[in-house]
Design a protein around this motif. Structure first.
Motif, PDB file in Angstrom:
ATOM      1  N   ASN A  87     -76.623   2.066  20.528  1.00  0.00           N
ATOM      2  CA  ASN A  87     -76.348   0.996  21.487  1.00  0.00           C
ATOM      3  C   ASN A  87     -75.951  -0.265  20.747  1.00  0.00           C
ATOM      4  OD1 ASN A  87     -78.808  -0.432  20.701  1.00  0.00           O
ATOM      5  ND2 ASN A  87     -79.930   1.049  21.934  1.00  0.00           N
ATOM      6  N   CYS A 103     -69.235  -4.119  25.605  1.00  0.00           N
ATOM      7  CA  CYS A 103     -70.661  -3.995  25.254  1.00  0.00           C
ATOM      8  C   CYS A 103     -71.526  -4.026  26.505  1.00  0.00           C
ATOM      9  CB  CYS A 103     -71.075  -5.116  24.308  1.00  0.00           C
ATOM     10  SG  CYS A 103     -70.441  -4.955  22.621  1.00  0.00           S
ATOM     11  N   GLN A 104     -71.239  -4.973  27.387  1.00  0.00           N
ATOM     12  CA  GLN A 104     -72.038  -5.116  28.603  1.00  0.00           C
ATOM     13  C   GLN A 104     -71.882  -3.915  29.533  1.00  0.00           C
ATOM     14  OE1 GLN A 104     -70.532  -8.870  29.936  1.00  0.00           O
ATOM     15  NE2 GLN A 104     -71.901 -10.075  28.637  1.00  0.00           N
ATOM     16  N   LYS A 105     -70.741  -3.252  29.438  1.00  0.00           N
ATOM     17  CA  LYS A 105     -70.520  -2.058  30.262  1.00  0.00           C
ATOM     18  C   LYS A 105     -71.085  -0.791  29.620  1.00  0.00           C
ATOM     19  CE  LYS A 105     -66.306  -3.788  32.481  1.00  0.00           C
ATOM     20  NZ  LYS A 105     -64.838  -3.641  32.604  1.00  0.00           N
ATOM     21  N   GLY A 106     -71.656  -0.933  28.392  1.00  0.00           N
ATOM     22  CA  GLY A 106     -72.234   0.219  27.711  1.00  0.00           C
ATOM     23  C   GLY A 106     -71.204   1.157  27.125  1.00  0.00           C
ATOM     24  N   THR A 150     -76.612  -4.498  20.922  1.00  0.00           N
ATOM     25  CA  THR A 150     -77.361  -5.606  21.514  1.00  0.00           C
ATOM     26  C   THR A 150     -76.671  -6.924  21.174  1.00  0.00           C
ATOM     27  OG1 THR A 150     -79.424  -4.365  21.221  1.00  0.00           O
ATOM     28  CG2 THR A 150     -79.624  -6.735  21.649  1.00  0.00           C
ATOM     29  N   LYS A 182     -72.134   2.854  23.721  1.00  0.00           N
ATOM     30  CA  LYS A 182     -73.353   3.654  23.689  1.00  0.00           C
ATOM     31  C   LYS A 182     -72.992   5.132  23.510  1.00  0.00           C
ATOM     32  CE  LYS A 182     -77.713   4.263  26.167  1.00  0.00           C
ATOM     33  NZ  LYS A 182     -78.474   3.894  27.384  1.00  0.00           N
TER      34      LYS A 182
END
Length: 234
Positions: A227, A110-113, A229, A116
């Motif tokens: 995305n 998630c933190q690396k996208g 969150t 997305k």
């Protein structure tokens, strides 16, 4: 009978009423007993006082040892993920304690996208919706062909609808499948590592489930993840 003289009676009366003398030995013995009692009380007080201090130190030491084994970062990890899709928001509660390694990997992606723009490549009504690596398109479809008869298997709470998981197939650092169940799946443990559940947005999951698909369960119109969150609280 001889009469006793008054002076003799007076002397006898004084002898009877005179104070009794206490010997020095008795006084010393009493003092010694008092001293021994005081010393005993002092010794007992010191013993229990020292014991209380030792117990407090031991409890403090045990707490420090436990804290040393517990990674404080685990408590700082987000416990929720809000998946923003083209159909709406899906809020997921993460099982940080039940599936810590998978949750860690999911949070890292998630933190690396990674998610997305990811598409839901498979939508199987009354089963699952799948998003993830395009190279693993056959996973969900294979389940429907090779799955065990549902009426022969027991269903546990972990097998219910709206659970989120990832394939048990080995993941590399480039891929991470997402599966959201849309119905109870008795043999779910044979297929997925469940690491969370949908707590809000079930209607969005059902809306995705109802899209038109081709014979390979692939949506005819693209449905994707905008995305993700991460939240500590919701």
């Amino acid at each position: 009978m001889a009469r006793i003289k008054p002076q003799t009676l007076l002397l006898q009366s004084k002898k009877k009423k005179g104070p009794t003398r206490i010997s020095v030995t008795t006084i010393l013995m009493c003092n010694l007993v008092v001293v021994l009692i005081v010393l005993s009380l002092v010794s007992t007080y010191r013993h229990w006082s020292q014991r209380s201090r030792n117990q407090a130190e031991n409890e403090s030491s045990m707490t420090e040892d436990i804290d040393a084994f517990i990674d404080p970062k685990k408590f700082d990890l987000p416990g929720y993920a809000i998946i923003n899709t083209s159909k709406g928001l899906i809020t997921v509660e993460l099982y940080k304690e039940g599936s810590p390694e998978t949750v860690d990997k999911f949070l890292d992606f998630c933190q690396k996208g990674h998610f997305k723009g990811m598409h839901f490549h498979h939508v199987i009504k009354n089963y699952v919706i799948q998003g993830g690596d395009f190279q693993r398109l056959g996973a969900a479809e294979d389940w429907t062909l090779k799955g065990k008869p549902h009426n022969q298997l027991a269903i546990s709470p972990k097998h219910e609808a709206f659970m989120i998981g990832t394939s048990k197939a080995k993941h590399d650092n480039k891929g991470f499948d997402l599966f959201i169940t849309t119905a109870p799946i008795p043999d779910l443990n044979d297929k997925l590592i469940v690491f969370g559940r949908v707590i809000k947005g079930e209607d969005v999951v059902q809306e995705i489930e109802e899209v038109d698909t081709d014979e390979h369960y692939q949506p005819k119109s693209p449905i994707g993840i905008i995305n993700v969150t991460l939240k500590h609280e919701i």
